[in-house]
Design a protein around this motif. Structure first.
Motif, PDB file in Angstrom:
ATOM      1  N   UNK A  82       0.848  -1.418   0.062  1.00 63.62           N
ATOM      2  CA  UNK A  82      -0.123  -0.113  -0.100  1.00 63.62           C
ATOM      3  C   UNK A  82       0.786   1.243  -0.112  1.00 63.62           C
ATOM      4  N   UNK A  83       2.018   1.122   0.707  1.00 62.11           N
ATOM      5  CA  UNK A  83       2.859   2.190   0.598  1.00 62.11           C
ATOM      6  C   UNK A  83       3.051   2.880  -0.786  1.00 62.11           C
ATOM      7  N   UNK A  84       3.466   2.000  -1.810  1.00 65.04           N
ATOM      8  CA  UNK A  84       3.779   2.361  -3.115  1.00 65.04           C
ATOM      9  C   UNK A  84       2.174   2.203  -3.896  1.00 65.04           C
ATOM     10  N   UNK A  85       1.464   1.457  -3.752  1.00 62.51           N
ATOM     11  CA  UNK A  85       0.141   1.739  -4.296  1.00 62.51           C
ATOM     12  C   UNK A  85      -0.644   3.101  -4.283  1.00 62.51           C
TER      13      UNK A  85
ATOM     14  N   UNK B  66       1.166   4.881  -7.017  1.00 62.60           N
ATOM     15  CA  UNK B  66       1.585   4.306  -8.239  1.00 62.60           C
ATOM     16  C   UNK B  66       0.292   3.282  -8.766  1.00 62.60           C
ATOM     17  N   UNK B  67      -0.394   2.893  -7.844  1.00 65.92           N
ATOM     18  CA  UNK B  67      -1.513   1.947  -8.418  1.00 65.92           C
ATOM     19  C   UNK B  67      -1.020   0.668  -8.866  1.00 65.92           C
ATOM     20  N   UNK B  68      -1.522   0.277 -10.108  1.00 69.43           N
ATOM     21  CA  UNK B  68      -1.080  -1.032 -10.471  1.00 69.43           C
ATOM     22  C   UNK B  68       0.524  -1.255 -10.565  1.00 69.43           C
TER      23      UNK B  68
ATOM     24  N   UNK C  27      -4.838  -3.824   0.176  1.00 71.96           N
ATOM     25  CA  UNK C  27      -4.006  -4.083  -1.081  1.00 71.96           C
ATOM     26  C   UNK C  27      -4.757  -4.649  -2.171  1.00 71.96           C
ATOM     27  N   UNK C  28      -4.249  -4.148  -3.448  1.00 70.68           N
ATOM     28  CA  UNK C  28      -5.307  -4.637  -4.675  1.00 70.68           C
ATOM     29  C   UNK C  28      -5.539  -5.900  -4.849  1.00 70.68           C
ATOM     30  N   UNK C  29      -4.495  -6.903  -4.994  1.00 71.26           N
ATOM     31  CA  UNK C  29      -4.781  -8.135  -5.370  1.00 71.26           C
ATOM     32  C   UNK C  29      -3.828  -8.928  -4.422  1.00 71.26           C
ATOM     33  N   UNK C  30      -4.035  -9.269  -3.301  1.00 75.40           N
ATOM     34  CA  UNK C  30      -3.019 -10.022  -2.311  1.00 75.40           C
ATOM     35  C   UNK C  30      -2.675 -11.291  -2.899  1.00 75.40           C
TER      36      UNK C  30
END
Ligand code: FMN
Length: 407
Positions: A142-145, A148-150, A234-237
């Motif tokens: 999550x720190x990067x998402x 930067x998203x995907x 998180x987008x997709x664990x």
């Protein structure tokens, strides 16, 4: 993997749509903290722990507006640092055997759990007690998402590679040998280290030796501590639980790194116009050829007298031409790179977590070995993937780019 590659590419249209105002006040915390009541060792107090502070520490702290701005010995996409580092220490004189978190911000090691006959060995492919240090690099997507998203999926593995490369460099600086342990049980480690869906183990490294004494699994998972101050999930664990396949290749290992190089490492923000000597250019070219499989290094040499401008693969010029401006455009208009001497583009026909991790480890080596020759390096994660592939005339996936030159 082809699907993840396509889902995480950058295109000019995609960049145009997502570039906008970013409220830095909403940045999730880049540091994990275990509770204050735990025992720990401050950096700088015990010589045997020097390797740990050289592996991960804050090397620059500033105040930007109301917020502190920290930089570490490892580079990170956007300086977001979606990684953490843990170490199991066993049988090191003067240090309690146990599993520690490395708290770079507070410059200390925090003892999460003491160990005796149990340990993390069974989760990193070892059947006996390991005397020495076992490092585990984790990522906190999550720190990067958040920014930067995907695309963050790739940056997490690249950043984790830089962190693993830092352990290898710290070993070199302290005259020790570190081994990348390729056979990790990601799900087992995820559970036993007390992680939840905000944090995932990526890679393990060992410094020491396996003894003849047997080892048992940890009786219970370590305490859970959230690595974030807040999360939007998180987008997709499942995409983060893929165990990276990585070999302990020689090409990952930096040679004779000095402590000052590690602590002084920075990303180049501009390159000087000074021309590299032939000897230095030859050094860079041969260093880049040491890239381990399944990675390939394309070199774009720019305005260098001993080397005609153009594209090189395996040391051979495959296309002559002055590509500085075009390359900068494909690197999302990052024109400061035009003054670099060489841009290296790492590609692979085996795209996945292992290749990304390997690219991060290798570029960490390039940062440090180049710095020891007085050169500047910047890892580049922002590029238009398909345009670069087209430019090189390759189907290989683009993993990572780095610019190297005088500073
Ligand atoms: C995976 C990755 C991607 C990066 N991408 C870029 C980039 O596209 N452009 C750039 O100027 N710097 C890039 N950097 C460098 C970071 O901006 C830099 O590491 C960060 O700001 C911290 O500064 P430092 O490296 O001097 O500690 C990247 C670094 C990493 C590890």
């Amino acid at each position: 993997m082809e699907e993840i590659y396509k889902e995480t590419i950058l295109t000019p249209l995609g960049v145009a749509k997502t570039t906008g105002f970013l409220d830095w006040d909403t940045q999730p915390s880049p540091f994990k903290h275990y509770p204050e009541f735990l025992f720990g060792y401050d950096f700088g107090k015990i010589e045997a722990l020097k390797i740990i502070e050289l592996s991960r520490s804050v090397t620059d702290a500033q105040q930007l507006g109301k917020k502190p701005y920290y930089r570490l010995n490892t580079p990170s996409a956007g300086n977001l640092h979606p990684t953490e580092l843990y170490v199991q220490i066993r049988g090191v004189e003067g240090v309690l055997s146990g599993i520690y978190h490395i708290d770079a911000k507070d410059a200390c090691l925090v003892l999460i759990e003491e160990i005796e006959k149990e340990g993390i060995e069974p989760y990193v492919g070892l059947r006996h007690r390991f005397k020495g240090m076992l490092f585990v690099v984790s990522m906190v997507p999550f720190r990067s998402e958040w920014k930067y998203g995907k695309r963050a999926w790739r940056y997490c593995y690249l950043d984790a590679g830089h962190q693993a490369g830092s352990v290898l460099a710290a070993a070199s600086a302290t005259g020790q040998n570190a081994t990348i342990l390729s056979d990790i049980d990601s799900e087992g480690l995820h559970t036993v280290l007390g992680f939840s869906d905000e944090e995932y183990p990526v890679v393990a490294l060992g410094i020491g030796e396996e003894s003849e004494r047997g080892v048992v699994h940890l009786k219970k998972a370590l305490m859970h501590v959230c690595p974030l101050d807040y999360s939007e999930g998180t987008r997709d664990a499942s995409a983060y639980l893929l165990a990276p396949k990585i070999s302990d290749a020689k090409g990952h290992r930096p040679e004779k790194i000095e402590e000052e190089t590690i602590l002084g490492r920075r990303s180049a923000r501009r390159f000087g116009t000074e021309v590299l000597s032939k000897e230095t250019a030859d050094f860079v070219a041969s260093l880049l050829q040491e890239v381990p499989e399944p990675l390939h290094a394309w070199q774009i040499w720019m305005h260098h007298p001993s080397r005609p401008d153009g594209i090189y693969r395996d040391g051979i010029c495959v296309d002559r031409g002055e590509y500085a401006k075009l390359v900068c455009r494909m690197l999302v208009d990052q024109y400061f790179i035009a003054e670099a001497s060489v841009v290296v583009i790492l590609t692979t026909d085996a795209f996945g977590p292992g290749a990304l991790l390997g690219a991060g480890i290798f570029v960490q080596r390039v940062y440090l070995e180049a710095a020891q020759k007085g050169l500047g390096v910047t890892g580049i994660g922002a590029y238009y993937d398909l345009k670069l592939q087209q430019f090189l005339g390759t189907d290989e996936a683009i993993l990572y780019v780095a610019a190297i030159g005088a500073v």
